[in-house]
Design a protein around this motif. Sequence first.
Motif, PDB file in Angstrom:
ATOM      1  N   VAL A 170       0.849  -1.353  -0.085  1.00  0.00           N
ATOM      2  CA  VAL A 170       0.210  -0.125  -0.042  1.00  0.00           C
ATOM      3  C   VAL A 170       0.987   1.321  -0.038  1.00  0.00           C
ATOM      4  CG1 VAL A 170      -2.007  -1.123   1.071  1.00  0.00           C
ATOM      5  CG2 VAL A 170      -0.318  -0.102   2.361  1.00  0.00           C
ATOM      6  N   GLY A 171       2.241   1.221   0.117  1.00  0.00           N
ATOM      7  CA  GLY A 171       3.147   2.288   0.146  1.00  0.00           C
ATOM      8  C   GLY A 171       3.167   2.812   1.607  1.00  0.00           C
ATOM      9  N   ARG A 172       4.428   3.277   1.843  1.00  0.00           N
ATOM     10  CA  ARG A 172       4.902   3.716   3.227  1.00  0.00           C
ATOM     11  C   ARG A 172       3.933   4.696   3.829  1.00  0.00           C
ATOM     12  NH1 ARG A 172       5.089   4.304   7.487  1.00  0.00           N
ATOM     13  NH2 ARG A 172       6.678   4.776   8.991  1.00  0.00           N
ATOM     14  N   ASP A 173       3.358   5.750   3.156  1.00  0.00           N
ATOM     15  CA  ASP A 173       2.576   6.697   3.741  1.00  0.00           C
ATOM     16  C   ASP A 173       1.048   6.170   4.014  1.00  0.00           C
ATOM     17  OD1 ASP A 173       4.329   8.636   3.072  1.00  0.00           O
ATOM     18  OD2 ASP A 173       3.231   9.287   1.391  1.00  0.00           O
ATOM     19  N   ASN A 174       0.861   4.860   3.565  1.00  0.00           N
ATOM     20  CA  ASN A 174      -0.526   4.467   4.055  1.00  0.00           C
ATOM     21  C   ASN A 174      -0.146   3.209   5.115  1.00  0.00           C
ATOM     22  OD1 ASN A 174      -2.058   5.769   2.361  1.00  0.00           O
ATOM     23  ND2 ASN A 174      -1.391   4.469   0.657  1.00  0.00           N
ATOM     24  N   VAL A 175       0.919   2.998   5.778  1.00  0.00           N
ATOM     25  CA  VAL A 175       1.416   2.130   6.821  1.00  0.00           C
ATOM     26  C   VAL A 175       1.328   2.882   8.250  1.00  0.00           C
ATOM     27  CG1 VAL A 175       2.930   0.447   7.581  1.00  0.00           C
ATOM     28  CG2 VAL A 175       2.531   0.695   5.131  1.00  0.00           C
ATOM     29  N   ALA A 176       0.603   2.180   9.159  1.00  0.00           N
ATOM     30  CA  ALA A 176       0.866   2.667  10.428  1.00  0.00           C
ATOM     31  C   ALA A 176       1.789   1.603  11.457  1.00  0.00           C
ATOM     32  CB  ALA A 176      -0.496   2.832  11.308  1.00  0.00           C
ATOM     33  N   LEU A 177       2.825   1.969  11.779  1.00  0.00           N
ATOM     34  CA  LEU A 177       3.746   1.118  12.648  1.00  0.00           C
ATOM     35  C   LEU A 177       3.321   1.293  14.034  1.00  0.00           C
ATOM     36  CD1 LEU A 177       7.057   1.555  10.372  1.00  0.00           C
ATOM     37  CD2 LEU A 177       5.290  -0.107  10.469  1.00  0.00           C
ATOM     38  N   TYR A 178       3.792   0.026  14.775  1.00  0.00           N
ATOM     39  CA  TYR A 178       3.400  -0.043  16.195  1.00  0.00           C
ATOM     40  C   TYR A 178       4.426  -0.798  16.901  1.00  0.00           C
ATOM     41  CZ  TYR A 178      -1.354   1.934  15.347  1.00  0.00           C
ATOM     42  OH  TYR A 178      -2.384   2.740  14.763  1.00  0.00           O
ATOM     43  N   ASP A 179       5.003  -0.472  18.128  1.00  0.00           N
ATOM     44  CA  ASP A 179       5.897  -1.273  18.876  1.00  0.00           C
ATOM     45  C   ASP A 179       5.607  -2.666  18.919  1.00  0.00           C
ATOM     46  OD1 ASP A 179       7.445   1.054  18.767  1.00  0.00           O
ATOM     47  OD2 ASP A 179       6.683   1.737  20.889  1.00  0.00           O
ATOM     48  N   THR A 180       4.212  -2.971  19.142  1.00  0.00           N
ATOM     49  CA  THR A 180       3.767  -4.467  19.344  1.00  0.00           C
ATOM     50  C   THR A 180       2.887  -4.696  18.523  1.00  0.00           C
ATOM     51  OG1 THR A 180       2.303  -4.058  21.133  1.00  0.00           O
ATOM     52  CG2 THR A 180       4.673  -4.084  21.765  1.00  0.00           C
ATOM     53  N   PHE A 181       2.335  -6.087  18.209  1.00  0.00           N
ATOM     54  CA  PHE A 181       1.163  -6.428  17.542  1.00  0.00           C
ATOM     55  C   PHE A 181      -0.044  -6.046  18.357  1.00  0.00           C
ATOM     56  CE2 PHE A 181       3.919  -8.774  14.219  1.00  0.00           C
ATOM     57  CZ  PHE A 181       3.173  -8.273  13.231  1.00  0.00           C
ATOM     58  N   VAL A 182       0.211  -6.100  19.805  1.00  0.00           N
ATOM     59  CA  VAL A 182      -1.043  -5.848  20.564  1.00  0.00           C
ATOM     60  C   VAL A 182      -1.695  -4.559  20.171  1.00  0.00           C
ATOM     61  CG1 VAL A 182      -1.702  -5.489  22.913  1.00  0.00           C
ATOM     62  CG2 VAL A 182      -0.562  -7.371  22.211  1.00  0.00           C
ATOM     63  N   GLY A 183      -0.504  -3.500  20.070  1.00  0.00           N
ATOM     64  CA  GLY A 183      -0.800  -2.170  19.629  1.00  0.00           C
ATOM     65  C   GLY A 183      -1.575  -1.875  18.409  1.00  0.00           C
ATOM     66  N   ALA A 184      -1.001  -2.828  17.529  1.00  0.00           N
ATOM     67  CA  ALA A 184      -1.590  -2.890  16.159  1.00  0.00           C
ATOM     68  C   ALA A 184      -3.058  -3.155  16.176  1.00  0.00           C
ATOM     69  CB  ALA A 184      -0.880  -3.661  15.249  1.00  0.00           C
ATOM     70  N   VAL A 185      -3.403  -4.249  16.883  1.00  0.00           N
ATOM     71  CA  VAL A 185      -4.618  -4.937  16.926  1.00  0.00           C
ATOM     72  C   VAL A 185      -5.695  -4.108  17.615  1.00  0.00           C
ATOM     73  CG1 VAL A 185      -5.906  -7.026  17.926  1.00  0.00           C
ATOM     74  CG2 VAL A 185      -3.803  -7.288  16.736  1.00  0.00           C
ATOM     75  N   VAL A 186      -5.042  -3.515  18.749  1.00  0.00           N
ATOM     76  CA  VAL A 186      -5.917  -2.153  19.539  1.00  0.00           C
ATOM     77  C   VAL A 186      -6.269  -1.123  18.707  1.00  0.00           C
ATOM     78  CG1 VAL A 186      -6.056  -0.661  21.406  1.00  0.00           C
ATOM     79  CG2 VAL A 186      -5.019  -2.850  21.921  1.00  0.00           C
ATOM     80  N   ALA A 187      -5.608  -0.745  17.860  1.00  0.00           N
ATOM     81  CA  ALA A 187      -5.730   0.155  16.550  1.00  0.00           C
ATOM     82  C   ALA A 187      -6.934  -0.322  15.719  1.00  0.00           C
ATOM     83  CB  ALA A 187      -4.632   0.621  15.775  1.00  0.00           C
ATOM     84  N   LEU A 188      -6.824  -1.419  15.378  1.00  0.00           N
ATOM     85  CA  LEU A 188      -7.792  -2.086  14.292  1.00  0.00           C
ATOM     86  C   LEU A 188      -9.163  -2.169  15.144  1.00  0.00           C
ATOM     87  CD1 LEU A 188      -8.653  -3.579  11.876  1.00  0.00           C
ATOM     88  CD2 LEU A 188      -7.945  -5.625  12.996  1.00  0.00           C
ATOM     89  N   GLN A 189      -9.088  -2.804  16.498  1.00  0.00           N
ATOM     90  CA  GLN A 189     -10.333  -2.587  17.068  1.00  0.00           C
ATOM     91  C   GLN A 189     -11.060  -1.276  17.146  1.00  0.00           C
ATOM     92  OE1 GLN A 189      -8.696  -4.803  20.623  1.00  0.00           O
ATOM     93  NE2 GLN A 189     -10.019  -6.275  20.308  1.00  0.00           N
ATOM     94  N   ASN A 190     -10.325  -0.295  17.339  1.00  0.00           N
ATOM     95  CA  ASN A 190     -10.865   1.060  17.391  1.00  0.00           C
ATOM     96  C   ASN A 190     -11.234   1.773  16.245  1.00  0.00           C
ATOM     97  OD1 ASN A 190     -10.124   0.788  20.349  1.00  0.00           O
ATOM     98  ND2 ASN A 190      -8.278   1.894  20.303  1.00  0.00           N
TER      99      ASN A 190
END
Length: 247
Positions: free
Chosen positions: A153-173
């Motif tokens: 999707v290109g770098r500008d469309n990627v959100a990076l998180y320190d942990t996968f837990v953080g990424a999953v929480v962002a998805l849930q939100n």
Amino acid sequence: MKTTFLAAAFAALGLAANAADLGGAHLMVGSDTTYPPMETVDPATGQIVGFDVDVVNAICERINCTAEFVTTAWDGIFGALQQGEFDLVASGVSITDERKQTMDFTEAYLVVSQAVLMQVEDEGMTIDDIKASGRKLAAQTATTNADLAEELVGRDNVALYDTFVGAVVALQNGDVAGVIIDGTSAAAYEKEFAGDLIIGITGLQADPLGLVFRKGDENVAAFNEGLAAIQADGTLDALVAKYWTTN
């Protein structure tokens, strides 16, 4: 999920009549314990548990060593290995040519396909749909998952998180459209949050996983022998069955 074992590689290693013997060595194992079912902390006991833990312990039973897992943040885990904070890393680590330049890997013990975890209501969404929506894909920083997300999707469309837990929480939100994650762990999150999250896109890049040692560490050969042993006697297959139902 799909798992593939490198049977030919194990066969090529062969099994010696007498297994390697590390003389009861106590090895410290670095692991990012936020990645179920590979490794996580059991909230009831405080113990580090998971597939990688069981694999390393099974190998140690064959080559006469013990393993103590140490929770370590993914960001900096390889630097900590180089500095001698532990003897090896077992943390669902993908074997890549770039990483092999500065560290040594065992033979692969599992091959995982990357997938996109998304909210149930977005089931059927494609990568093209995600790009068109203007929403981002999430991943853990400094992983092959993050590399693949950028390719898709290109770098500008990627959100990076320190942990996968953080990424999953962002998805849930609803902060991101999906999380690129190994299919093994995607299945664990899908089960944990059944009805809310689903594996929406599968069949992406496949990554072989290996145990990681400092460059030139002689213990790699012993661990390869132990790994070949648990493959040959069915222990590795039994551990896969313990953690996942394969399709």
